[in-house]
Scaffold this motif. Structure first.
Motif, mmCIF file in Angstrom:
data_model
loop_
_atom_site.group_PDB
_atom_site.id
_atom_site.type_symbol
_atom_site.label_atom_id
_atom_site.label_comp_id
_atom_site.label_asym_id
_atom_site.label_seq_id
_atom_site.Cartn_x
_atom_site.Cartn_y
_atom_site.Cartn_z
ATOM 1 N N THR A 1 81.707 -22.791 66.967
ATOM 2 C CA THR A 1 81.999 -23.844 67.786
ATOM 3 C C THR A 1 80.663 -24.815 67.798
ATOM 4 O OG1 THR A 1 80.504 -22.782 69.725
ATOM 5 C CG2 THR A 1 82.845 -22.208 69.693
ATOM 6 N N GLU A 2 80.783 -26.186 68.329
ATOM 7 C CA GLU A 2 80.001 -27.024 68.509
ATOM 8 C C GLU A 2 78.564 -26.476 68.932
ATOM 9 O OE1 GLU A 2 80.071 -29.797 66.604
ATOM 10 O OE2 GLU A 2 81.816 -29.083 65.788
ATOM 11 N N VAL A 3 78.546 -25.885 69.995
ATOM 12 C CA VAL A 3 77.520 -25.394 70.883
ATOM 13 C C VAL A 3 76.784 -24.256 69.844
ATOM 14 C CG1 VAL A 3 76.677 -23.782 72.637
ATOM 15 C CG2 VAL A 3 78.299 -25.668 72.761
ATOM 16 N N GLN A 4 77.430 -23.350 69.070
ATOM 17 C CA GLN A 4 76.982 -22.533 68.328
ATOM 18 C C GLN A 4 76.277 -23.222 67.154
ATOM 19 O OE1 GLN A 4 80.580 -20.208 67.765
ATOM 20 N NE2 GLN A 4 79.677 -18.519 68.580
ATOM 21 N N LYS A 5 77.071 -24.205 66.585
ATOM 22 C CA LYS A 5 76.193 -24.889 65.363
ATOM 23 C C LYS A 5 74.838 -25.490 65.848
ATOM 24 C CE LYS A 5 80.655 -26.521 63.395
ATOM 25 N NZ LYS A 5 81.673 -27.358 62.861
ATOM 26 N N LEU A 6 74.840 -26.121 67.079
ATOM 27 C CA LEU A 6 73.415 -26.685 67.569
ATOM 28 C C LEU A 6 72.609 -25.573 67.907
ATOM 29 C CD1 LEU A 6 74.991 -29.272 70.304
ATOM 30 C CD2 LEU A 6 73.774 -29.591 68.293
ATOM 31 N N MET A 7 72.811 -24.466 68.240
ATOM 32 C CA MET A 7 71.916 -23.050 68.303
ATOM 33 C C MET A 7 71.253 -22.777 66.898
ATOM 34 S SD MET A 7 73.948 -20.938 71.220
ATOM 35 C CE MET A 7 72.644 -19.732 71.075
ATOM 36 N N ILE A 8 72.285 -22.692 66.066
ATOM 37 C CA ILE A 8 72.020 -22.394 64.680
ATOM 38 C C ILE A 8 71.167 -23.455 63.868
ATOM 39 C CG2 ILE A 8 72.827 -22.230 62.325
ATOM 40 C CD1 ILE A 8 75.230 -20.752 63.650
ATOM 41 N N LYS A 9 71.380 -24.627 64.226
ATOM 42 C CA LYS A 9 70.646 -25.987 63.613
ATOM 43 C C LYS A 9 69.108 -25.838 64.182
ATOM 44 C CE LYS A 9 74.657 -28.626 62.375
ATOM 45 N NZ LYS A 9 75.425 -29.904 62.569
ATOM 46 N N SER A 10 68.974 -25.431 65.506
ATOM 47 C CA SER A 10 67.920 -25.450 66.124
ATOM 48 C C SER A 10 66.819 -24.388 65.755
ATOM 49 C CB SER A 10 68.033 -25.403 67.503
ATOM 50 O OG SER A 10 68.384 -24.224 68.177
ATOM 51 N N LEU A 11 67.327 -23.470 64.925
ATOM 52 C CA LEU A 11 66.303 -22.392 64.533
ATOM 53 C C LEU A 11 65.299 -23.069 63.432
ATOM 54 C CD1 LEU A 11 69.057 -19.637 63.778
ATOM 55 C CD2 LEU A 11 67.261 -19.360 65.431
ATOM 56 N N ARG A 12 64.163 -22.531 63.803
ATOM 57 C CA ARG A 12 63.240 -23.041 62.875
ATOM 58 C C ARG A 12 62.761 -21.971 61.940
ATOM 59 N NH1 ARG A 12 58.666 -24.165 67.014
ATOM 60 N NH2 ARG A 12 59.410 -22.230 67.518
ATOM 61 N N LYS A 13 62.193 -22.078 60.826
ATOM 62 C CA LYS A 13 61.822 -20.835 59.862
ATOM 63 C C LYS A 13 60.970 -19.927 60.755
ATOM 64 C CE LYS A 13 59.358 -20.352 55.465
ATOM 65 N NZ LYS A 13 59.103 -18.993 55.754
ATOM 66 N N GLU A 14 60.071 -20.423 61.468
ATOM 67 C CA GLU A 14 59.178 -19.508 62.083
ATOM 68 C C GLU A 14 60.073 -18.678 62.885
ATOM 69 O OE1 GLU A 14 58.859 -23.148 62.426
ATOM 70 O OE2 GLU A 14 57.454 -23.057 60.860
ATOM 71 N N ASP A 15 61.024 -19.040 63.446
ATOM 72 C CA ASP A 15 61.801 -18.170 64.469
ATOM 73 C C ASP A 15 62.341 -16.952 63.458
ATOM 74 O OD1 ASP A 15 61.696 -19.792 66.506
ATOM 75 O OD2 ASP A 15 63.381 -21.154 66.020
ATOM 76 N N LEU A 16 62.863 -17.397 62.331
ATOM 77 C CA LEU A 16 63.716 -16.491 61.477
ATOM 78 C C LEU A 16 62.772 -15.617 60.840
ATOM 79 C CD1 LEU A 16 66.297 -18.849 59.737
ATOM 80 C CD2 LEU A 16 66.644 -17.062 61.433
ATOM 81 N N ASP A 17 61.427 -16.012 60.578
ATOM 82 C CA ASP A 17 60.497 -15.357 59.966
ATOM 83 C C ASP A 17 59.929 -14.100 60.944
ATOM 84 O OD1 ASP A 17 60.437 -16.705 57.526
ATOM 85 O OD2 ASP A 17 58.783 -17.824 58.123
ATOM 86 N N LYS A 18 60.243 -14.354 62.221
ATOM 87 C CA LYS A 18 59.695 -13.259 63.263
ATOM 88 C C LYS A 18 60.650 -12.226 63.363
ATOM 89 C CE LYS A 18 57.271 -16.559 66.006
ATOM 90 N NZ LYS A 18 57.137 -17.301 67.303
ATOM 91 N N LEU A 19 61.829 -12.513 62.828
ATOM 92 C CA LEU A 19 63.191 -11.578 63.252
ATOM 93 C C LEU A 19 63.253 -10.525 61.943
ATOM 94 C CD1 LEU A 19 65.801 -13.953 64.648
ATOM 95 C CD2 LEU A 19 64.373 -12.088 65.854
ATOM 96 N N ASN A 20 63.472 -9.255 62.329
ATOM 97 C CA ASN A 20 63.763 -8.312 61.201
ATOM 98 C C ASN A 20 65.201 -7.501 61.749
ATOM 99 O OD1 ASN A 20 62.943 -6.111 62.735
ATOM 100 N ND2 ASN A 20 60.925 -7.069 62.232
ATOM 101 N N PRO A 21 65.676 -6.728 60.889
ATOM 102 C CA PRO A 21 66.976 -5.890 61.385
ATOM 103 C C PRO A 21 66.771 -5.028 62.770
ATOM 104 C CG PRO A 21 66.974 -5.951 58.901
ATOM 105 C CD PRO A 21 65.713 -6.575 59.547
ATOM 106 N N GLN A 22 65.313 -4.596 62.602
ATOM 107 C CA GLN A 22 64.908 -3.843 63.773
ATOM 108 C C GLN A 22 64.809 -4.369 64.998
ATOM 109 O OE1 GLN A 22 63.308 -3.586 60.680
ATOM 110 N NE2 GLN A 22 64.545 -1.999 59.875
#
Length: 93
Positions: free
Chosen positions: A41-62
């Protein structure tokens, strides 16, 4: 081997990004292209686009489950705090 259909679940795309460095880079640099084959959805797209590299770097499968459960947590005040609150009087209104 059966081809996996793109999901429309944000959790799936974030999981892919934390497991695939090339996809993570694409998601950060060109999110429209990265999610072109997905149905968001457009809202989901906005949420995804708002992710920064730093956000993703903090996440792991655990810790991914914790990330999504914390996002949906609701603040509930402590009962003692509620009991200590004063009622508003006419002068306060």
């Amino acid at each position: 081997m059966e081809e996996k259909k793109p999901s429309s679940d944000i959790k799936d795309i974030i999981t892919r990004a934390i497991e695939d460095e090339e996809f993570k880079s694409l998601l950060i640099e060109d999110p429209d292209r990265a999610i072109a084959d997905y149905s968001f959805t457009e809202v989901q797209k906005l949420m995804i686009k708002s992710l920064r590299k730093e956000d993703l770097d903090k996440l792991n499968p655990q810790n991914l489950e914790e990330y999504f459960s914390a996002d949906s947590a609701v603040y509930t005040p402590d009962l003692d705090e509620v009991l200590e609150m004063e009622e508003a009087g006419e002068d306060d209104i």
